[in-house]
Design an enzyme around this catalytic site. Structure first.
Site, PDB file in Angstrom:
ATOM      1  N   SER A  31       1.471  -0.821  41.516  1.00 42.99           N
ATOM      2  CA  SER A  31       0.218  -1.586  41.495  1.00 42.99           C
ATOM      3  C   SER A  31       0.096  -2.467  42.725  1.00 42.99           C
ATOM      4  O   SER A  31       1.104  -2.918  43.285  1.00 42.99           O
ATOM      5  CB  SER A  31       0.215  -2.471  40.245  1.00 42.99           C
ATOM      6  OG  SER A  31      -0.783  -3.458  40.337  1.00 42.99           O
TER       7      SER A  31
ATOM      8  N   LYS B 133       6.940  -4.073  38.713  1.00 44.97           N
ATOM      9  CA  LYS B 133       6.483  -2.854  39.405  1.00 44.97           C
ATOM     10  C   LYS B 133       7.212  -2.699  40.744  1.00 44.97           C
ATOM     11  O   LYS B 133       7.597  -1.588  41.134  1.00 44.97           O
ATOM     12  CB  LYS B 133       4.967  -2.908  39.626  1.00 44.97           C
ATOM     13  CG  LYS B 133       4.152  -2.658  38.358  1.00 44.97           C
ATOM     14  CD  LYS B 133       4.319  -1.225  37.883  1.00 44.97           C
ATOM     15  CE  LYS B 133       3.521  -0.916  36.635  1.00 44.97           C
ATOM     16  NZ  LYS B 133       3.843   0.425  36.098  1.00 44.97           N
TER      17      LYS B 133
ATOM     18  N   TYR C 221       4.557  -9.002  36.117  1.00 38.41           N
ATOM     19  CA  TYR C 221       4.128  -7.598  36.154  1.00 38.41           C
ATOM     20  C   TYR C 221       4.320  -7.030  37.558  1.00 38.41           C
ATOM     21  O   TYR C 221       4.893  -5.946  37.730  1.00 38.41           O
ATOM     22  CB  TYR C 221       2.655  -7.516  35.737  1.00 38.41           C
ATOM     23  CG  TYR C 221       1.998  -6.181  35.937  1.00 38.41           C
ATOM     24  CD1 TYR C 221       2.240  -5.123  35.072  1.00 38.41           C
ATOM     25  CD2 TYR C 221       1.112  -5.984  36.992  1.00 38.41           C
ATOM     26  CE1 TYR C 221       1.614  -3.902  35.255  1.00 38.41           C
ATOM     27  CE2 TYR C 221       0.482  -4.766  37.183  1.00 38.41           C
ATOM     28  CZ  TYR C 221       0.733  -3.723  36.313  1.00 38.41           C
ATOM     29  OH  TYR C 221       0.110  -2.512  36.500  1.00 38.41           O
TER      30      TYR C 221
END
Lengths: 321, 321
Positions: free
Chosen positions: B122, B150, B146
């Site tokens: 992402s 990732k 997050y």
């Protein structure tokens, strides 16, 4: 100030312990205790404050919980499975370098005490398609599992710091030379051996060519920087708790010239040149055009010349014959 | 060609399944089977080849072992705990985004079958002190857990690929808009809601200013790129298996203008402007000056204009009233 050195039995851990013993304070406060933890019993260190030694396996959460307590104010996480070893034994590297780091961070999160955590990363995180020049904000594209595991440690350290679970500061160590003691399983081990063994009157093998460039720091400067690193104010670190530790780039030829300048012409004659493809494959994936802008702004320093590195070895480490 | 989509019940997973059903081949071979795995039962998809649906919790190694077998040729790993959710529930994010990815990689390593693994990273990996412009080789300094998880997945994917355990290819997805369905717990959720709800005749809240810039891709283009991504030759990927997926940078104002051009002036009147500090805090740490040089060289593409994104929503997803 209760300090814990994980990897306290290693070369850097022991030198750091001696330096802290001599200094007596950290972050402006007297040191109340120092604990040296390692997979095997670390050598004891004399100090005016109590120094404990203990075994700790960071791959084991119970062992980590026993070693890091709510009284621990500053943790140095120096333990690692080094590069060639992690390349041979993938699971050992993952268990210590990745899950060991995670276990230490998780223990701190669960304690809720937000200790200062000084993490040793490595220039092995650089490599692959990462573009020169390299430094604080280079993409980690390591070509060894060790480098990958260290790069992951950096990201975890940043996130745990951002969340307030630890007050982290990570430093990408240059290759430490002249490293005392015996060769280890780092692919960079020869970068000390080719100086240390000849300075001790013994033969050494150089597996790469004289024009091989690399980025170095002496153990003495490394320890100075690790102490400064713990003393930095969190506010001065910004949004990235990880930075390149200053070093200098030299060729193998320059290392040997510096040794000759300091110790005369005899040691260099003890070097045998014997190219080794597996070592060359690993180290040729490493980068050397490395810059430590942030750390230099914050007052960390490199050696002035490689002659210093040689002199420090003779002063600090050469075995008395 | 046996294909597994982990996260096969999600918006992108379902669209990918439909696209594979329509295409019938992957990497030049007929598709023999498709398995859609997710934490809840994925919706079934019609195809000329067998399509199975199954529950899989990637945080559970036994569940992963059941789902990935020695017959699995291509794995899409799309499952994730999204940004705002992982920010609220740190452990859930670590368990799914970090350990879930690790469990999938470890299962492949233990099988020894070297499957193609397409990993969705992402643009949330960018942030902090990483310097503009951003792209394939930018330092990951995410300001969300997050994004950190990732970024760690990227490093693991590269190392497992380098070691020959998987044939990995990772793509940093732009924010997908116009995303169909309901709002989710991504901090970026509003970047679809402010278009989708008005296009469906409903009110929507915009929590940021009209000049807020961000990097977007339509679901249709994302799926095209994920299919191309699986079909790339490993030899063309070089030493870094991760790259930015192409997108385009637009302001919120430009998104709304595009909606008005395609669907007339009524939808924009349904947007209520209501600045929300927590959402703004997260998304203002995201970067928008993003470039996808490597993926563009390899033939992946972005939408031509945001009018396309709006049109694709109306063609592919708008609920029939």
């Amino acid at each position: 100030m209760n300090i814990l050195i994980i990897g306290g039995g290693g070369v850097v851990g022991q030198k750091l312990a001696h330096a802290l013993a001599a200094k007596g304070t950290l972050r402006g406060k007297p040191i109340s205790s120092l604990t040296l933890a390692d997979i095997n019993d670390p050598a004891p260190v004399e100090a005016t404050f109590p120094v404990a030694t203990t075994r700790c396996d960071i791959a084991d959460t119970a062992s980590v919980a026993q070693t890091i307590t709510e009284d621990t104010d500053v943790i140095y996480l120096l333990a690692a499975i080094v590069s060639a070893h992690a390349e041979e034994d993938f699971e050992a590297g993952m268990n210590i370098n990745l899950f060991g780091t995670y276990n230490v961070l998780e223990r701190c999160r669960k304690l809720g005490t937000n200790p200062v955590l000084v993490f040793s990363s490595s220039i092995a995180i650089y490599g692959g398609e990462a573009q020169d020049p390299l430094g604080d904000h280079s993409y980690p594209n390591p070509q060894t599992s060790y480098g990958g595991q260290k790069a992951i440690g950096e990201i975890l350290l940043n996130d745990y710091s951002r969340k307030g679970f630890v007050d982290g500061r990570g430093f990408r160590l240059p290759t430490i030379s002249v490293r005392p003691g015996k060769p280890n399983r780092a692919a960079s081990s020869f970068m000390s051996s080719i100086l240390r063994e000849p300075l001790n009157g013994q033969e050494a093998i150089c597996p790469v060519e004289p024009d091989f460039l690399h980025y170095y720091l002496s153990p003495r400067k490394c320890v100075e920087n690790l102490i400064k690193g713990a003393e930095l104010n969190a506010d001065d670190l910004g949004e990235n708790r990880v930075m390149q530790m200053p070093g200098r780039t030299w060729s193998i030829g320059q290392l040997i010239d510096a040794m000759t300048k300091v110790a005369g012409p005899e040691p260099a004659k003890l070097i045998r040149w014997d190219p080794q493809p597996e070592i060359k494959r690993i180290v040729s994936g490493w980068k050397w055009d490395i810059h430590a802008d942030k750390a230099e702004r914050l007052g960390l320093t490199a050696d002035e010349s490689f002659e210093d590195n040689v002199r420090y070895y003779l002063e600090d480490d050469k075995p008395v014959s």
